[in-house]
Write a protein that holds these residues in place. Structure first.
Motif, short mmCIF file in Angstrom:
data_model
loop_
_atom_site.label_atom_id
_atom_site.label_comp_id
_atom_site.label_asym_id
_atom_site.label_seq_id
_atom_site.Cartn_x
_atom_site.Cartn_y
_atom_site.Cartn_z
N UNK A 73 0.81 -1.22 0.00
CA UNK A 73 0.00 0.00 0.00
C UNK A 73 0.84 1.27 0.00
N UNK A 74 1.91 1.28 0.81
CA UNK A 74 2.75 2.48 0.89
C UNK A 74 3.41 2.75 -0.46
N UNK A 75 3.92 1.69 -1.08
CA UNK A 75 4.57 1.86 -2.38
C UNK A 75 3.55 2.28 -3.42
N UNK A 76 2.35 1.73 -3.34
CA UNK A 76 1.30 2.13 -4.28
C UNK A 76 0.97 3.61 -4.13
N UNK A 77 0.88 4.11 -2.86
CA UNK A 77 0.62 5.53 -2.63
C UNK A 77 1.75 6.39 -3.17
N UNK A 157 -7.76 4.59 -0.35
CA UNK A 157 -8.71 3.80 0.41
C UNK A 157 -8.64 2.34 -0.04
N UNK A 158 -8.64 1.42 0.94
CA UNK A 158 -8.61 -0.01 0.65
C UNK A 158 -9.98 -0.60 0.92
N UNK A 159 -10.45 -1.43 0.00
CA UNK A 159 -11.78 -2.03 0.13
C UNK A 159 -11.65 -3.54 0.32
N UNK A 160 -12.60 -4.10 1.01
CA UNK A 160 -12.60 -5.53 1.34
C UNK A 160 -12.84 -6.36 0.08
N UNK A 161 -12.13 -7.51 -0.01
CA UNK A 161 -12.31 -8.39 -1.16
C UNK A 161 -13.67 -9.08 -1.12
N UNK A 162 -14.13 -9.42 0.08
CA UNK A 162 -15.40 -10.13 0.20
C UNK A 162 -16.59 -9.16 0.13
N UNK A 169 -11.38 -0.51 7.50
CA UNK A 169 -11.13 0.49 8.54
C UNK A 169 -10.80 -0.14 9.89
N UNK A 170 -10.78 -1.49 9.98
CA UNK A 170 -10.54 -2.18 11.24
C UNK A 170 -9.36 -3.13 11.10
N UNK A 180 -13.16 -5.28 7.28
CA UNK A 180 -14.20 -4.25 7.19
C UNK A 180 -15.25 -4.47 8.28
N UNK A 181 -16.24 -3.63 8.31
CA UNK A 181 -17.29 -3.73 9.33
C UNK A 181 -18.07 -5.04 9.21
N UNK A 182 -18.38 -5.45 7.97
CA UNK A 182 -19.16 -6.66 7.78
C UNK A 182 -18.39 -7.92 8.19
#
Length: 666
Positions: A73-77, A157-162, A169-170, A180-182
């Protein structure tokens, strides 16, 4: 000054966020277990049979799905930051016309830049940003200029695969993963978790502590490396002293041998001269007697042929007058006098001399006193003057000719023609006449074309064996280029992985270097598995990417242990380690990435050094003799030489890989 400072920072970062494979900014970078990063598209190209070979550390990793690898993620940013920076810089520094990224209307020239959206805006879109409530708090800069340049990378922002609609965010302490929350309600139910921000402060201390321990360990490792380097220098110096002692003793004994040879040859010359002088005198007298007897016989026979009384009486009269009978008796007496049967002054035995044929063997001095279990002793073969060749190879530093136009030559075999493996866009085997004229191309027309031919050999029947590195196969072709057999399939009794160098033993067995398996496979003449020796390591008998192999007249196998920068010698067929020579460096006798090897009929070893851009020549026991070539593109210069071969006439052929040509030395 502001532009210069920001540009310098961006260029410094840009050097760290480019993919080592495609040399472009990272695109969805993924991290391998060795902690090296690649673009996702590049990893998909590298992945073969659910395995990925890292180009940086040459390690192999089992990867079932590239998308399952963690995202850097850091390298991607940082990569996004550099791309954004370059894009903004080009828009105003070089006066390029930039279209609006929001409406994308033809001719809509951008007059501002939204740092929040990371998009250029035209006049209408700029006013919309100022008017609409959702965009009022965006950081919009107008006009285009230095203020538009990004000052630091933003976090994507990173999103959950599922749950693709949910942000990560967790942080789950149980699984050590972002969720994620779910996820807390399903797959991570009952696990301990917290917000990413809270976990960051908790985990940062642990990471900093680990980093401190690593720094201490790094200092210890550095000290160990320094100690090993000093030992290497010590061993190298001891090796050179041993070499000097060997050559000094060799020269002394060679001088003694030369003196003995001169004394013995002089003795033979004297003996042969005395006997030849007597024999030549004897031969000339015998020829004179032979001519007299032949004349007398012909004269008598001609008069007796017709039984003429008058003729016989006339012949008798002539014989009496010429005293021919007395002359015949005289000849008989001369034969008895000249006979060697009872002469004590002439010995019929062969000319011979007596001298001591034995020479005491001697060992070079110990290079390391009493090595401990964790120190590798440097082993050298016993040196005997009986095994030492009196005539060193007289290879000139300049080639006698160069065959140009050979694209990416990687391997070569010389018999009554030239067989050359070519990489790059060709990926084929090219057969040339000894004059360099093209005869045939092999490997394109078969069911599975060659992908990366790296090794070649020709058997006694003229059949061509080619190792295909990328396809992990060994192919057998007929002399006219037809594919007869392919072995090495995964799951078969004979599996191959990145086969490169190949050689044939005097008995017809096949030896193949498997680069990424770090071993040598021995095949029977029918290309069935016969044995394997070697494993990954740096100790004697172990390999680190073996690249080529050759067999000497005594049946010993010489292996170019590429990343260990040495040559190892083994007995065949048991694969027993005998001795090794060479170490990393550029000094005479040292090696750097030995990639090709061959042995001539006198046992001299020729090694191509890919990174030293030269050919090193050694005796069969590893004594350094000389080097030829240096880096360059001119006649006689080399650029990453790889394949090498020598024929029965001591003509040496070298694949100049980087210069697309073949050098011929004699």
């Amino acid at each position: 000054s502001i532009v210069f400072t920001v540009m310098s920072v961006s260029e410094d970062i840009a050097g760290k966020v480019t993919c080592p494979r495609c040399r472009k900014f990272y695109e969805f970078p993924r991290v391998l277990p060795c902690l090296h990063c690649y673009c996702s598209p590049c990893l998909e190209k590298l992945e073969k049979d659910q395995e990925v070979d890292c180009d940086i550390c040459h390690s192999c990793h089992a990867v079932s799905n590239v998308q399952d690898l963690p995202v850097a993620t850091v390298i991607a940013d940082l990569a996004d930051f550099c791309q954004e920076y370059q894009r903004v810089m080009q828009s105003y520094t070089f006066g390029e016309m930039t279209e609006c990224d929001i409406c994308k209307c033809p001719g809509s020239q951008a007059i501002g830049y939204c740092k929040t959206c990371k998009k250029f805006t035209c006049e209408l879109c700029y006013e919309a940003h100022m008017r609409w409530p959702n965009y009022r708090n965006h950081d919009v800069v107008r006009p285009l200029g230095v203020d538009c340049l990004p000052q630091q990378p933003s976090q994507r922002e990173l999103f959950c695969k599922r749950h693709s609609h949910e942000k990560l965010n967790l942080f789950c302490y149980t699984c050590h993963d972002l969720i994620c929350r779910d996820c807390t309600l399903r797959s991570h139910e009952g696990h301990k978790f917290s917000s990413v921000q809270q976990a960051f402060w908790e985990q940062k201390g642990s990471v900093v502590s680990t980093l401190g321990k690593l720094s201490t360990t790094l200092d210890t490792v550095k000290a160990a490396i320094d100690d090993a380097s000093s030992q290497i220098v010590s061993v190298t110096e001891s090796q050179k002293r041993a070499y000097d002692q060997i050559w000094s003793t060799f020269n002394e004994r060679m001088q003694a041998l030369c003196n003995t040879r001169k004394r013995l040859t002089d003795q033979v010359t004297r003996q042969s001269f005395e006997k030849l002088e007597k024999l030549q005198l004897y031969n000339s007298k015998m020829e004179s007697i032979q001519s007299k007897i032949r004349a007398f016989s012909e004269f008598v026979s001609s008069h007796l042929m017709y039984d003429s009384p008058k003729g016989v009486i006339a012949m008798e009269t002539i014989i009496a007058r010429q005293k021919l009978l007395q002359e015949v008796n005289t000849i008989s007496l001369e034969l008895k006098e000249l006979s060697f049967a009872n002469r004590p002054d002439f010995n019929r035995e062969a000319i011979s001399v007596e001298f001591n044929r034995s020479f005491d063997e001697f060992q070079p001095p110990d290079l390391l006193p009493s090595p401990s279990s964790d120190v590798i002793p440097l082993r050298s073969p016993p040196v005997s003057l009986i095994d030492v060749q009196c005539f060193l190879p007289k290879v000139d530093g300049k080639p006698v000719r160069v065959i140009d136009g050979i694209v990416r030559p990687s391997a070569i075999f010389v018999d009554n023609k030239l067989a050359i493996c070519q990489l790059g866009s060709l990926n084929q085997v090219t057969l040339l006449s000894m004059k360099g004229e093209k005869l045939l191309s092999v490997g394109k027309e078969c069911e599975e074309p060659l992908s990366c031919p790296c090794g070649i050999a020709v058997d006694s029947e003229g059949k061509i064996l080619v190792t295909d590195d990328a396809n992990h196969k060994l192919k057998l072709f007929s002399a006219d280029g037809k594919c007869l057999k392919t072995v090495g399939y995964r799951g078969s009794s004979l599996e191959l992985k990145t086969p490169v160098g190949i050689a044939l033993t005097p008995s017809g067995q096949v030896l193949i270097c498997e680069r990424d398996n770090h071993c040598v496979q021995l095949l029977n003449s029918n290309l069935t598995h016969a044995g394997t020796f070697g494993k990954r390591g740096y100790k004697p008998g172990e390999f680190n990417h073996p690249c080529d192999i050759a067999v000497d007249p005594l049946g010993r196998a010489y292996v170019a242990d590429c990343f260990n920068h040495r040559i190892q010698v083994f007995s065949i067929p048991d694969g027993g380690f005998l001795y090794q020579f060479g170490c990393k460096g550029a000094a005479p006798g040292e090696l750097h990435r030995p990639s090709g090897i061959c042995v001539d009929s006198d046992g001299f070893v020729y090694v191509s050094e890919r990174k030293n851009h030269r050919i090193s020549i050694f005796s069969s026991n590893g004594t350094f003799i000389k080097t030829i070539g240096k880096r360059g593109t001119k006649f006689g210069e080399l650029n990453e030489p790889i394949g090498i071969s020598v024929n029965e006439n001591k003509v040496l052929y070298v694949c100049d890989f980087g210069n697309d040509r073949v050098h011929v030395y004699k």
